[in-house]
Design a protein around this motif. Structure first.
Motif, PDB file in Angstrom:
ATOM      1  N   LEU A 125     -22.915 -19.875 -13.072  1.00  0.00           N
ATOM      2  CA  LEU A 125     -22.665 -21.802 -13.152  1.00  0.00           C
ATOM      3  C   LEU A 125     -22.381 -21.885 -12.343  1.00  0.00           C
ATOM      4  O   LEU A 125     -20.944 -22.504 -12.042  1.00  0.00           O
ATOM      5  CB  LEU A 125     -22.737 -22.455 -14.284  1.00  0.00           C
ATOM      6  N   THR A 126     -22.923 -21.869 -10.986  1.00  0.00           N
ATOM      7  CA  THR A 126     -22.363 -22.760  -9.416  1.00  0.00           C
ATOM      8  C   THR A 126     -23.388 -23.555  -9.027  1.00  0.00           C
ATOM      9  O   THR A 126     -25.443 -23.236  -9.843  1.00  0.00           O
ATOM     10  CB  THR A 126     -21.927 -21.543  -8.721  1.00  0.00           C
ATOM     11  N   VAL A 164     -27.182 -23.157 -25.969  1.00  0.00           N
ATOM     12  CA  VAL A 164     -26.355 -23.748 -24.863  1.00  0.00           C
ATOM     13  C   VAL A 164     -25.633 -24.797 -25.509  1.00  0.00           C
ATOM     14  O   VAL A 164     -24.950 -25.147 -24.587  1.00  0.00           O
ATOM     15  CB  VAL A 164     -28.032 -24.607 -24.740  1.00  0.00           C
ATOM     16  N   THR A 165     -26.232 -24.820 -26.399  1.00  0.00           N
ATOM     17  CA  THR A 165     -23.921 -25.950 -26.369  1.00  0.00           C
ATOM     18  C   THR A 165     -22.562 -24.584 -27.044  1.00  0.00           C
ATOM     19  O   THR A 165     -22.241 -25.564 -26.504  1.00  0.00           O
ATOM     20  CB  THR A 165     -24.587 -26.803 -27.879  1.00  0.00           C
ATOM     21  N   VAL A 166     -22.565 -23.790 -27.467  1.00  0.00           N
ATOM     22  CA  VAL A 166     -21.881 -23.649 -27.433  1.00  0.00           C
ATOM     23  C   VAL A 166     -21.256 -23.020 -26.091  1.00  0.00           C
ATOM     24  O   VAL A 166     -20.501 -22.952 -26.128  1.00  0.00           O
ATOM     25  CB  VAL A 166     -22.397 -21.945 -28.369  1.00  0.00           C
ATOM     26  N   ALA A 167     -22.479 -22.280 -25.220  1.00  0.00           N
ATOM     27  CA  ALA A 167     -21.944 -21.954 -23.868  1.00  0.00           C
ATOM     28  C   ALA A 167     -21.428 -23.293 -22.963  1.00  0.00           C
ATOM     29  O   ALA A 167     -20.721 -22.699 -22.194  1.00  0.00           O
ATOM     30  CB  ALA A 167     -23.268 -21.435 -23.122  1.00  0.00           C
ATOM     31  N   ILE A 168     -22.324 -24.362 -22.982  1.00  0.00           N
ATOM     32  CA  ILE A 168     -21.858 -25.736 -22.104  1.00  0.00           C
ATOM     33  C   ILE A 168     -20.015 -26.246 -22.942  1.00  0.00           C
ATOM     34  O   ILE A 168     -19.596 -26.719 -22.165  1.00  0.00           O
ATOM     35  CB  ILE A 168     -21.973 -27.004 -21.856  1.00  0.00           C
ATOM     36  N   VAL A 169     -19.946 -25.795 -24.680  1.00  0.00           N
ATOM     37  CA  VAL A 169     -18.380 -25.665 -24.913  1.00  0.00           C
ATOM     38  C   VAL A 169     -17.592 -25.023 -24.216  1.00  0.00           C
ATOM     39  O   VAL A 169     -16.271 -25.985 -23.736  1.00  0.00           O
ATOM     40  CB  VAL A 169     -18.241 -25.716 -26.174  1.00  0.00           C
ATOM     41  N   ALA A 170     -17.449 -24.157 -23.761  1.00  0.00           N
ATOM     42  CA  ALA A 170     -17.464 -23.131 -23.261  1.00  0.00           C
ATOM     43  C   ALA A 170     -17.011 -23.417 -21.815  1.00  0.00           C
ATOM     44  O   ALA A 170     -15.179 -23.568 -21.183  1.00  0.00           O
ATOM     45  CB  ALA A 170     -18.206 -21.307 -22.970  1.00  0.00           C
ATOM     46  N   LEU A 171     -17.814 -23.696 -21.287  1.00  0.00           N
ATOM     47  CA  LEU A 171     -17.483 -24.121 -20.145  1.00  0.00           C
ATOM     48  C   LEU A 171     -16.741 -25.149 -19.851  1.00  0.00           C
ATOM     49  O   LEU A 171     -15.837 -25.950 -19.003  1.00  0.00           O
ATOM     50  CB  LEU A 171     -18.796 -25.086 -18.909  1.00  0.00           C
ATOM     51  N   ASP A 190     -11.433 -27.919 -15.019  1.00  0.00           N
ATOM     52  CA  ASP A 190     -10.360 -28.921 -15.158  1.00  0.00           C
ATOM     53  C   ASP A 190     -11.454 -30.031 -14.710  1.00  0.00           C
ATOM     54  O   ASP A 190     -11.178 -30.680 -14.801  1.00  0.00           O
ATOM     55  CB  ASP A 190      -9.213 -28.825 -14.750  1.00  0.00           C
ATOM     56  N   GLY A 191     -12.557 -29.662 -13.373  1.00  0.00           N
ATOM     57  CA  GLY A 191     -12.824 -30.868 -12.690  1.00  0.00           C
ATOM     58  C   GLY A 191     -13.700 -31.716 -13.938  1.00  0.00           C
ATOM     59  O   GLY A 191     -14.438 -32.889 -13.870  1.00  0.00           O
ATOM     60  N   LEU A 192     -14.646 -30.881 -14.717  1.00  0.00           N
ATOM     61  CA  LEU A 192     -15.948 -31.167 -15.479  1.00  0.00           C
ATOM     62  C   LEU A 192     -14.831 -32.162 -16.804  1.00  0.00           C
ATOM     63  O   LEU A 192     -15.285 -33.198 -17.587  1.00  0.00           O
ATOM     64  CB  LEU A 192     -16.731 -29.804 -15.858  1.00  0.00           C
ATOM     65  N   ARG A 193     -13.688 -31.501 -17.351  1.00  0.00           N
ATOM     66  CA  ARG A 193     -13.108 -32.607 -18.738  1.00  0.00           C
ATOM     67  C   ARG A 193     -12.395 -33.756 -17.607  1.00  0.00           C
ATOM     68  O   ARG A 193     -13.298 -34.628 -18.449  1.00  0.00           O
ATOM     69  CB  ARG A 193     -11.977 -31.679 -18.887  1.00  0.00           C
ATOM     70  N   ALA A 194     -12.592 -33.631 -16.374  1.00  0.00           N
ATOM     71  CA  ALA A 194     -10.981 -34.748 -16.389  1.00  0.00           C
ATOM     72  C   ALA A 194     -12.848 -36.253 -15.990  1.00  0.00           C
ATOM     73  O   ALA A 194     -13.378 -37.326 -16.169  1.00  0.00           O
ATOM     74  CB  ALA A 194     -11.093 -34.850 -14.233  1.00  0.00           C
ATOM     75  N   ARG A 195     -14.207 -36.008 -15.619  1.00  0.00           N
ATOM     76  CA  ARG A 195     -15.234 -36.402 -15.233  1.00  0.00           C
ATOM     77  C   ARG A 195     -16.194 -36.948 -16.254  1.00  0.00           C
ATOM     78  O   ARG A 195     -16.075 -38.017 -16.735  1.00  0.00           O
ATOM     79  CB  ARG A 195     -16.376 -35.580 -14.340  1.00  0.00           C
ATOM     80  N   LEU A 196     -16.214 -36.524 -17.469  1.00  0.00           N
ATOM     81  CA  LEU A 196     -16.100 -35.947 -19.219  1.00  0.00           C
ATOM     82  C   LEU A 196     -15.222 -37.876 -19.555  1.00  0.00           C
ATOM     83  O   LEU A 196     -15.803 -38.489 -19.591  1.00  0.00           O
ATOM     84  CB  LEU A 196     -15.978 -35.440 -20.079  1.00  0.00           C
ATOM     85  N   ARG A 197     -13.886 -37.248 -19.330  1.00  0.00           N
ATOM     86  CA  ARG A 197     -12.928 -38.424 -19.517  1.00  0.00           C
ATOM     87  C   ARG A 197     -13.229 -39.517 -19.110  1.00  0.00           C
ATOM     88  O   ARG A 197     -13.363 -41.513 -20.202  1.00  0.00           O
ATOM     89  CB  ARG A 197     -11.475 -38.121 -19.696  1.00  0.00           C
ATOM     90  N   GLU A 198     -14.180 -39.760 -17.669  1.00  0.00           N
ATOM     91  CA  GLU A 198     -13.701 -40.812 -17.102  1.00  0.00           C
ATOM     92  C   GLU A 198     -14.964 -42.135 -17.911  1.00  0.00           C
ATOM     93  O   GLU A 198     -14.898 -42.650 -17.450  1.00  0.00           O
ATOM     94  CB  GLU A 198     -14.086 -40.570 -15.183  1.00  0.00           C
TER      95      GLU A 198
END
Length: 199
Positions: free
Chosen positions: A30-31, A99-106, A111-119
């Motif tokens: 996924l890019t 889709v949910t299972v794949a997104i949880v793996a993503l 790291d950048g995505l987790r930071a955005r989600l914390r924000e």
């Protein structure tokens, strides 16, 4: 696609394209280029709507969160109808779609995505956390309706159901578990919480 062509519902089309890439090729593939090629649009289209690719992915996750919240309202409304085990089985099958299972793996490896989600205020494991809240709200409604025992420990039951459900669905290389397997797990987990029927 020529840059001058107007695309209807750009965000929705990009989200759908991302989901197709995830399902077909996995999180590693996924890019931003893969998403725009899948959506048949210029790469600049994505960056006109999102600050960067992690911002796009965060918006994708938030879109799934809204779907879970909507599903939660439907599930709560089902309290007192049908079978508790069947209601939970259907909810977990819906929650842990491919889709949910794949997104949880993503989320796990970006790291950048987790930071955005914390924000954005999402803590824990997004989607799984919202799924747990959805199940907890339903179980609470069933306890209030009298179909679960008054001593039922919702704070333990909900994460147990979601955690066990995730384990059943987590293998992306295999077919999803049969409904019977999910139902068997649910029945086992809630057995001690179900209120015994009266005489």
């Amino acid at each position: 696609m020529p840059s001058g062509v107007h695309i209807q519902n750009v965000r929705g089309q990009l989200f759908e394209a991302a989901e197709r890439v995830l399902l077909r090729d996995g999180p590693d593939a996924l890019t931003s280029r893969a998403v725009t090629e899948e959506a048949h649009c210029a790469k600049g289209v994505l960056h006109r709507h999102f600050d960067d690719f992690d911002a796009f992915l965060a918006a994708l996750v938030l879109d799934r969160v809204r779907r879970i919240e909507s599903r939660g309202a439907t599930l709560r409304a089902a309290a007192g109808t049908g079978s508790v085990a069947e209601n939970l089985t259907e909810a977990l099958q819906d929650l842990f779609g491919p889709v949910t299972v794949a997104i949880v793996a993503l989320i796990t490896f970006r790291d950048g995505l987790r930071a955005r989600l914390r924000e954005a205020g999402l803590t824990g494991i997004p989607l799984a956390a919202q799924g747990t809240a959805m199940i907890a709200a339903y179980l609470t409604a069933e306890r209030e309706s009298g179909r679960l025992a008054s001593h039922a420990d919702i704070d333990t039951l909900a994460p147990t159901l979601v955690g066990a459900g995730h384990l059943l669905f987590a293998d992306r290389t295999s077919a999803p578990p049969e409904a019977a397997a999910v139902h068997r797990m649910v029945t086992t987990v809630i057995a001690g919480a179900l209120r015994s029927p009266g005489p």
